[in-house]
Enzyme design. Structure first.
Site, PDB file in Angstrom:
ATOM      1  N   LYS A  85      42.137 121.196   8.041  1.00 19.12           N
ATOM      2  CA  LYS A  85      42.637 121.982   9.181  1.00 19.12           C
ATOM      3  C   LYS A  85      43.950 121.416   9.735  1.00 19.12           C
ATOM      4  O   LYS A  85      44.817 122.173  10.127  1.00 19.12           O
ATOM      5  CB  LYS A  85      41.573 122.174  10.266  1.00 19.12           C
ATOM      6  CG  LYS A  85      40.986 120.910  10.800  1.00 19.12           C
ATOM      7  CD  LYS A  85      39.811 121.234  11.699  1.00 19.12           C
ATOM      8  CE  LYS A  85      39.040 120.041  12.180  1.00 19.12           C
ATOM      9  NZ  LYS A  85      39.464 118.694  11.922  1.00 19.12           N
ATOM     10  N   ARG A 132      42.636 104.203   8.222  1.00 19.76           N
ATOM     11  CA  ARG A 132      42.240 104.342   9.622  1.00 19.76           C
ATOM     12  C   ARG A 132      40.821 103.804   9.790  1.00 19.76           C
ATOM     13  O   ARG A 132      39.980 104.004   8.923  1.00 19.76           O
ATOM     14  CB  ARG A 132      42.278 105.835  10.002  1.00 19.76           C
ATOM     15  CG  ARG A 132      43.497 106.231  10.800  1.00 19.76           C
ATOM     16  CD  ARG A 132      43.683 107.722  10.882  1.00 19.76           C
ATOM     17  NE  ARG A 132      42.507 108.473  11.302  1.00 19.76           N
ATOM     18  CZ  ARG A 132      42.482 109.802  11.419  1.00 19.76           C
ATOM     19  NH1 ARG A 132      43.553 110.511  11.159  1.00 19.76           N
ATOM     20  NH2 ARG A 132      41.386 110.430  11.791  1.00 19.76           N
ATOM     21  N   ARG A 136      40.804 108.526   2.016  1.00 20.66           N
ATOM     22  CA  ARG A 136      41.990 108.855   2.808  1.00 20.66           C
ATOM     23  C   ARG A 136      42.703 107.606   3.335  1.00 20.66           C
ATOM     24  O   ARG A 136      42.081 106.711   3.883  1.00 20.66           O
ATOM     25  CB  ARG A 136      41.564 109.748   3.981  1.00 20.66           C
ATOM     26  CG  ARG A 136      42.729 110.336   4.715  1.00 20.66           C
ATOM     27  CD  ARG A 136      42.344 111.614   5.366  1.00 20.66           C
ATOM     28  NE  ARG A 136      41.839 111.372   6.712  1.00 20.66           N
ATOM     29  CZ  ARG A 136      41.617 112.343   7.588  1.00 20.66           C
ATOM     30  NH1 ARG A 136      41.826 113.601   7.257  1.00 20.66           N
ATOM     31  NH2 ARG A 136      41.155 112.071   8.771  1.00 20.66           N
ATOM     32  N   ARG A 142      35.451 120.698  20.180  1.00 20.44           N
ATOM     33  CA  ARG A 142      34.487 120.096  19.258  1.00 20.44           C
ATOM     34  C   ARG A 142      33.077 120.170  19.815  1.00 20.44           C
ATOM     35  O   ARG A 142      32.135 119.771  19.127  1.00 20.44           O
ATOM     36  CB  ARG A 142      34.846 118.636  19.034  1.00 20.44           C
ATOM     37  CG  ARG A 142      35.650 118.375  17.748  1.00 20.44           C
ATOM     38  CD  ARG A 142      35.946 116.908  17.722  1.00 20.44           C
ATOM     39  NE  ARG A 142      36.228 116.288  16.485  1.00 20.44           N
ATOM     40  CZ  ARG A 142      37.460 116.047  16.027  1.00 20.44           C
ATOM     41  NH1 ARG A 142      38.501 116.541  16.633  1.00 20.44           N
ATOM     42  NH2 ARG A 142      37.624 115.347  14.933  1.00 20.44           N
ATOM     43  N   ARG A 191      31.025 110.732  11.650  1.00 17.45           N
ATOM     44  CA  ARG A 191      31.843 111.908  11.992  1.00 17.45           C
ATOM     45  C   ARG A 191      31.220 113.179  11.412  1.00 17.45           C
ATOM     46  O   ARG A 191      31.231 114.229  12.054  1.00 17.45           O
ATOM     47  CB  ARG A 191      33.271 111.732  11.457  1.00 17.45           C
ATOM     48  CG  ARG A 191      34.096 110.779  12.305  1.00 17.45           C
ATOM     49  CD  ARG A 191      35.310 110.280  11.584  1.00 17.45           C
ATOM     50  NE  ARG A 191      36.318 111.303  11.404  1.00 17.45           N
ATOM     51  CZ  ARG A 191      37.282 111.250  10.474  1.00 17.45           C
ATOM     52  NH1 ARG A 191      37.331 110.226   9.632  1.00 17.45           N
ATOM     53  NH2 ARG A 191      38.165 112.195  10.385  1.00 17.45           N
TER      54      ARG A 191
HETATM   55  P1  AMP Z   1      40.694 113.796  14.343  1.00 16.27           P
HETATM   56  O1  AMP Z   1      42.014 113.228  13.986  1.00 16.27           O
HETATM   57  O2  AMP Z   1      40.743 115.218  14.817  1.00 16.27           O
HETATM   58  O3  AMP Z   1      39.648 113.598  13.253  1.00 16.27           O
HETATM   59  O4  AMP Z   1      40.162 112.964  15.610  1.00 16.27           O
HETATM   60  C1  AMP Z   1      39.978 111.559  15.563  1.00 16.27           C
HETATM   61  C2  AMP Z   1      38.970 111.114  16.633  1.00 16.27           C
HETATM   62  O5  AMP Z   1      39.463 111.442  17.927  1.00 16.27           O
HETATM   63  C3  AMP Z   1      37.607 111.777  16.552  1.00 16.27           C
HETATM   64  O6  AMP Z   1      36.751 111.162  15.606  1.00 16.27           O
HETATM   65  C4  AMP Z   1      37.125 111.584  17.996  1.00 16.27           C
HETATM   66  O7  AMP Z   1      36.723 110.243  18.230  1.00 16.27           O
HETATM   67  C5  AMP Z   1      38.381 111.837  18.790  1.00 16.27           C
HETATM   68  N1  AMP Z   1      38.550 113.278  19.118  1.00 16.27           N
HETATM   69  C6  AMP Z   1      39.540 114.123  18.654  1.00 16.27           C
HETATM   70  N2  AMP Z   1      39.387 115.355  19.157  1.00 16.27           N
HETATM   71  C7  AMP Z   1      38.281 115.305  19.963  1.00 16.27           C
HETATM   72  C8  AMP Z   1      37.589 116.262  20.744  1.00 16.27           C
HETATM   73  N3  AMP Z   1      37.998 117.557  20.813  1.00 16.27           N
HETATM   74  N4  AMP Z   1      36.492 115.854  21.425  1.00 16.27           N
HETATM   75  C9  AMP Z   1      36.065 114.574  21.396  1.00 16.27           C
HETATM   76  N5  AMP Z   1      36.661 113.624  20.653  1.00 16.27           N
HETATM   77  C10 AMP Z   1      37.764 113.968  19.939  1.00 16.27           C
END
Ligand code: AMP
Length: 211
Positions: free
Chosen positions: A14, A156, A123, A89, A167
């Site tokens: 995405k 990461r 990744r 989310r 996750r």
């Molecule tokens: P992402 O890069 O979108 O995978 O986000 C990395 C991390 O940021 C996630 O594993 C969460 O810990 C936090 N995070 C990002 N977006 C959200 C959200 N909408 N709600 C809660 N935590 C978030």
């Protein structure tokens, strides 16, 4: 005004599709993950609160996220629309967003589970510009160095095995219910990923134009 959300499991692509479509539609791509990582890097109050949750692959509190996104979409560059990636989310975040602004279309990216696990477990990312690579499939030209900005490539914390498992569990529990939430609002569009990223981008654009 074009207000879109990209939904999908971690590793569904995405982020990649949103960043490709954003310059074509000339609207900003807003990733809550990127916003949070920026806060962590700059050691802001939000960053210090969020860091531990992020490293473990857990969700950051709805309150922090909702305030952060509200502030972001009120900015000038969002006046003609935006693409949200990684938000909402949880149902609570979706309910809060509905009160702030109406969304036109939600694109759900469907990718088989095996593909997601393979992608996430290999990744690696540029620590400076955030460009994504893969240990097996997208290898930087010079080992450990980003092709784009020459930054150092890192894994990461949340791409390590334990955090990846967490996750995916959280996606199943908290984020999947959003599919029905947006289906019930009649704005969900599911896209099956096809062979090349270019073709998938074209498919998404065709779906968006139909609306
Ligand atoms: P992402 O890069 O979108 O995978 O986000 C990395 C991390 O940021 C996630 O594993 C969460 O810990 C936090 N995070 C990002 N977006 C959200 C959200 N909408 N709600 C809660 N935590 C978030």
């Amino acid at each position: 005004m074009v207000k879109k959300i990209f939904l999908g499991a971690p590793g569904s692509g995405k982020g990649t599709y949103s960043s490709r479509i954003s310059p074509i539609l000339k609207i900003p791509h807003i990733s809550t993950g990127d916003l949070l990582r920026e806060n962590v890097k700059n050691k802001t109050k939000i960053g210090l609160k969020a860091q531990d949750y992020m490293n473990k692959g857990l969700l950051v509190s709805d309150e922090i996220i909702i305030n952060m996104i509200k502030e972001r979409i009120e900015q000038e560059d969002c006046k003609n629309g935006f693409i949200l990636d990684g938000f909402p989310r949880t149902i609570a975040q979706a309910e809060a967003l509905k009160k702030i602004i109406g969304i036109d279309v939600v694109i759900k990216i469907n990718v088989p589970n095996e593909v997601i696990i393979e992608r996430l477990s290999g990744r690696i990312t540029c620590g400076k510009c955030g460009k994504i690579y893969h240990k097996k499939f997208i290898i930087p030209k010079k080992e450990g160095v980003c092709d784009k900005c020459e930054g150092k490539i890192i894994e990461r914390e949340d791409d390590k095995e334990e955090a990846v498992k967490k996750r995916l569990e959280i996606y199943e529990e908290s984020t999947k219910p959003l599919i029905d939430f947006y289906k019930n609002l009649g704005i969900l569009k599911e896209i099956g990923v096809i062979s090349s990223p270019d073709e998938t981008v074209s498919l998404i654009l065709r779906e968006l134009i139909k609306r």
